[in-house]
Design an enzyme around this catalytic site. Structure first.
Site, short mmCIF file in Angstrom:
data_model
loop_
_atom_site.label_atom_id
_atom_site.label_comp_id
_atom_site.label_asym_id
_atom_site.label_seq_id
_atom_site.Cartn_x
_atom_site.Cartn_y
_atom_site.Cartn_z
N THR A 1 0.85 -1.21 0.00
CA THR A 1 0.00 0.00 0.00
C THR A 1 0.88 1.25 0.00
O THR A 1 0.50 2.27 -0.57
CB THR A 1 -0.96 0.04 1.21
OG1 THR A 1 -0.21 -0.10 2.41
CG2 THR A 1 -2.01 -1.04 1.14
N CYS B 1 -3.96 -20.95 -31.46
CA CYS B 1 -5.14 -21.83 -31.52
C CYS B 1 -6.47 -21.08 -31.33
O CYS B 1 -7.53 -21.68 -31.41
CB CYS B 1 -5.02 -22.94 -30.48
SG CYS B 1 -5.33 -22.38 -28.81
N HIS C 1 0.24 -16.76 -5.26
CA HIS C 1 -0.95 -16.36 -6.02
C HIS C 1 -0.60 -15.94 -7.45
O HIS C 1 -1.33 -15.17 -8.07
CB HIS C 1 -1.70 -15.23 -5.29
CG HIS C 1 -2.46 -15.70 -4.09
ND1 HIS C 1 -3.04 -14.85 -3.19
CD2 HIS C 1 -2.75 -16.96 -3.66
CE1 HIS C 1 -3.64 -15.56 -2.23
NE2 HIS C 1 -3.48 -16.84 -2.49
N PHE D 1 -7.06 -5.08 -0.41
CA PHE D 1 -8.47 -5.45 -0.55
C PHE D 1 -9.30 -5.05 0.67
O PHE D 1 -10.49 -4.86 0.57
CB PHE D 1 -8.59 -6.97 -0.74
CG PHE D 1 -8.36 -7.41 -2.17
CD1 PHE D 1 -8.28 -6.49 -3.20
CD2 PHE D 1 -8.26 -8.76 -2.47
CE1 PHE D 1 -8.08 -6.91 -4.51
CE2 PHE D 1 -8.06 -9.18 -3.77
CZ PHE D 1 -7.97 -8.25 -4.79
N ASP E 1 2.27 -8.27 -7.59
CA ASP E 1 2.73 -6.99 -8.12
C ASP E 1 4.22 -6.97 -8.49
O ASP E 1 4.74 -5.93 -8.91
CB ASP E 1 2.42 -5.86 -7.11
CG ASP E 1 3.00 -6.14 -5.72
OD1 ASP E 1 3.98 -6.91 -5.62
OD2 ASP E 1 2.47 -5.59 -4.74
P1 NAD Z 1 -5.79 -7.87 2.46
O1 NAD Z 1 -6.19 -6.68 1.66
O2 NAD Z 1 -6.83 -8.84 2.85
O3 NAD Z 1 -5.14 -7.33 3.82
C1 NAD Z 1 -4.15 -6.35 3.85
C2 NAD Z 1 -3.84 -6.02 5.29
O4 NAD Z 1 -2.73 -5.12 5.31
C3 NAD Z 1 -4.99 -5.33 6.03
O5 NAD Z 1 -5.27 -6.05 7.21
C4 NAD Z 1 -4.44 -3.92 6.33
O6 NAD Z 1 -4.83 -3.46 7.61
C5 NAD Z 1 -2.95 -4.14 6.28
N1 NAD Z 1 -2.17 -2.97 5.84
C6 NAD Z 1 -2.48 -2.06 4.88
N2 NAD Z 1 -1.46 -1.18 4.72
C7 NAD Z 1 -0.49 -1.57 5.59
C8 NAD Z 1 0.82 -1.09 5.87
N3 NAD Z 1 1.35 -0.03 5.24
N4 NAD Z 1 1.56 -1.73 6.81
C9 NAD Z 1 1.05 -2.81 7.49
N5 NAD Z 1 -0.18 -3.31 7.26
C10 NAD Z 1 -0.93 -2.71 6.30
O7 NAD Z 1 -4.57 -8.57 1.73
P2 NAD Z 1 -4.06 -10.09 1.72
O8 NAD Z 1 -4.10 -10.66 3.09
O9 NAD Z 1 -2.81 -10.07 0.94
O10 NAD Z 1 -5.14 -10.94 0.92
C11 NAD Z 1 -5.87 -10.46 -0.16
C12 NAD Z 1 -5.57 -10.97 -1.56
O11 NAD Z 1 -5.38 -9.77 -2.24
C13 NAD Z 1 -4.35 -11.76 -1.84
O12 NAD Z 1 -4.76 -12.91 -2.44
C14 NAD Z 1 -3.56 -10.94 -2.89
O13 NAD Z 1 -3.24 -11.76 -4.00
C15 NAD Z 1 -4.52 -9.91 -3.36
N6 NAD Z 1 -4.03 -8.53 -3.59
C16 NAD Z 1 -2.75 -8.29 -3.96
C17 NAD Z 1 -2.30 -6.99 -4.15
C18 NAD Z 1 -0.87 -6.79 -4.56
O14 NAD Z 1 -0.30 -7.64 -5.25
N7 NAD Z 1 -0.24 -5.67 -4.17
C19 NAD Z 1 -3.17 -5.91 -3.94
C20 NAD Z 1 -4.50 -6.18 -3.58
C21 NAD Z 1 -4.91 -7.50 -3.40
#
Ligand code: NAD
Length: 247
Positions: free
Chosen positions: A30, A158, A122, A37, A107
């Protein structure tokens, strides 16, 4: 003061472990500008249902919809750059402090930061394939076809439907997940960074180790099991940990 003790506890655990694995989720990215998500108010989940937009059900039944919604989410991640947290993990691997990173992220940011031992459970946004003949194509090929309004994009060989090699909701887990399970089973410490730990089967991994550290901005269902929970931003927490380890 309380924070200082947490940092000390974390570094003590790391230094006293023979093998340390890291599990990352969307939260570590993030700070690179990619929404997760489930962060309250900001996550992608709030605006649409990713289980729907990024599902095999939509890809196979409504490929036009998949390419006009889900695919755009994937494509938008590809221009992001790693942040401090990704770089520190890459340094930690080089210095032999951690064995590797298991990531739910798609990513490519761990590799961009220089991490070598990355388990992308994933999938990734570098490659795609034909669901009919299995031919591999680069992600750029998918993007080029979509930009030329060839939606859904089809295989040049194909005519089958092309898809990104990302694990969508409804897909089975790839073989690399078995390898990740093996690594966690043979580790004595798992550090979870930026994951809500609600997505299965990845959220079973914390059950496989004796020691667990969770660095996450909000609560997770595994907090009760962790030796240490740091409710901090990933970069802030890792910077503090790395400074103590290096000193
Ligand atoms: P999630 O969105 O379910 O959870 C993310 C967690 O990170 C949240 O609990 C949030 O509070 C925390 N968070 C946000 N910013 C933060 C920071 N700076 N420092 C510490 N914590 C922070 O994500 P997940 O558990 O990875 O599962 C969701 C699915 O989303 C996965 O399967 C993934 O493939 C996919 N996804 C991937 C991306 C990416 O590749 N960057 C982005 C969105 C979703």
């Amino acid at each position: 003061m309380e924070n200082k003790n947490l940092f000390k506890k974390v570094t003590h655990l790391i230094k006293n472990s023979k093998k340390v694995m890291v599990l990352t989720g969307a939260g570590i990215s993030t700070e690179s500008g990619i929404p997760d998500f489930r962060s309250p108010g900001k996550g992608l989940w709030e605006n649409m249902d990713p289980m729907e937009a990024l599902s095999t059900r939509v890809l196979f039944n409504y490929p036009e919809k998949f390419y006009s919604v889900g695919f755009k989410i994937l494509s938008s991640m590809r221009n992001a750059e790693p942040n401090e947290a990704h770089y520190i993990l890459s340094e930690m691997e080089k210095e032999g402090i951690i064995f590797g990173v298991i990531t739910q992220n798609i990513d490519n940011l761990h590799q961009k930061a220089g991490s070598k031992n990355v388990y992308e459970v994933h999938g990734n946004t570098r490659v795609g394939s034909c669901i009919n003949c299995g031919r591999k194509v680069s992600f750029e090929v998918l993007e080029e076809k979509v930009n030329k309004k060839q939606i859904p994009p089809r295989c040049d060989k194909c005519g089958g439907l092309l898809r990104p090699d990302v694990v969508l909701f409804g897909d089975p887990m790839p073989y690399v997940f078995d390898l990740a399970v093996k690594e966690v089973r043979t580790s004595d410490l798992l550090i979870v960074i930026g994951s809500s730990l609600v997505v299965s089967p990845v959220n079973f991994l914390p059950d496989l180790v004796d020691h667990l550290i969770i660095i996450n901005a909000t609560e997770t269902p595994y907090d009760y099991k962790a030796d240490v929970v740091m409710r901090e931003r990933a970069s802030y927490a890792l910077r503090g940990i790395w400074e103590i380890i290096k000193s």
